[in-house]
Design an enzyme around this catalytic site. Structure first.
Site, PDB file in Angstrom:
ATOM      1  N   TYR A 132      28.436  45.417 101.439  1.00  0.00           N
ATOM      2  CA  TYR A 132      28.218  43.994 101.024  1.00  0.00           C
ATOM      3  C   TYR A 132      27.000  43.928 100.449  1.00  0.00           C
ATOM      4  CZ  TYR A 132      27.857  38.911 101.891  1.00  0.00           C
ATOM      5  OH  TYR A 132      27.471  37.527 101.642  1.00  0.00           O
ATOM      6  N   SER A 133      25.825  44.502 100.643  1.00  0.00           N
ATOM      7  CA  SER A 133      24.429  44.216 100.029  1.00  0.00           C
ATOM      8  C   SER A 133      24.498  44.838  98.381  1.00  0.00           C
ATOM      9  CB  SER A 133      23.138  44.808 100.717  1.00  0.00           C
ATOM     10  OG  SER A 133      23.099  44.491 101.976  1.00  0.00           O
TER      11      SER A 133
END
Length: 225
Positions: A132-133
């Site tokens: 996600y990051s």
């Protein structure tokens, strides 16, 4: 003139809040989502399907890219190939596919607004959320390039970087991760979807006229750069 907007991920969470807020400004809303209740049911990771959907929908003035998935909530060395690739397929490829499909008509009309949903995770990196990051960092990079590419055509492209917001997507985040990222917010609370939607509505309007390729934090004070 009534403006038309496509809102991906528009059935729930930040997408739904944004759709509601834009509708209040008189914008015609077309929701795009994998949910059956969307105006257009579409998996944005499928480039061919996105192109076909864009042809059916026709020209729009505003594009809101809020569709996304959290991906795996585990240490990075435990992430498998499928989970990594699926997170990138939706969050990065999907955002690119949709922007690429709708931008040409905006160029032709000489006006457009694109708002991409990034995240504070794309700046700081959230623990146990490497996919996600990384994808949200990619969205920031894409936004900066798109803003430059479209700057002379009257089409503005900006991103927002929320901290944790109360949405169905974050209901899937592991409790310890959620507690940690909330603890980083000086206001000591999560954001509300309507607060984010208000920022998006400004970025999608004529009121925003000299900003492109920028990233707007909405983080309760968490942002440090």
């Amino acid at each position: 003139m009534t403006r038309r907007a496509v809102v991906t991920g528009g059935v729930s969470g930040l997408g739904a809040a944004t759709a509601e807020r834009l509708a209040a400004d008189g914008v015609e809303i077309i929701t795009v989502d994998i949910a059956d209740s969307a105006d257009v049911v579409l998996d944005i990771s499928d480039a061919a399907a996105v192109r076909e959907a864009a042809e059916r929908i026709g020209a729009v003035d505003i594009l809101i890219n809020s569709a996304g998935i959290v991906g795996p909530n585990i240490p990075f060395w435990e992430v498998d190939d499928a989970a990594w690739k699926r997170t990138f397929a939706v969050n990065v490829d999907g955002t690119f596919n949709v922007c690429r499909a709708f931008a040409p008509a905006m160029i032709e009309s000489g006006w457009g607004r694109i708002v991409n949903f990034a995240s504070m995770a794309g700046k700081d990196g959230n623990p146990n959320m490497i996919a996600y990051s990384a994808t949200k960092a990619a969205v920031i990079g894409m936004t900066k390039t798109m803003g430059k590419d479209l700057a002379q055509f009257g089409v503005l492209v900006n991103a927002i970087a929320p901290a944790v917001v109360s949405t169905p997507m974050n209901a899937e985040t592991a409790p310890d991760v959620l507690a940690h990222i909330t603890s980083l917010i000086p206001m000591k609370r999560v954001g509300r979807a309507d607060e984010v939607a208000e920022l998006v509505a400004w970025l999608a309007s004529d009121r925003c006229s000299f900003s492109t390729g920028a990233v707007y934090d909405i983080s309760g004070g968490r942002a440090t750069y």
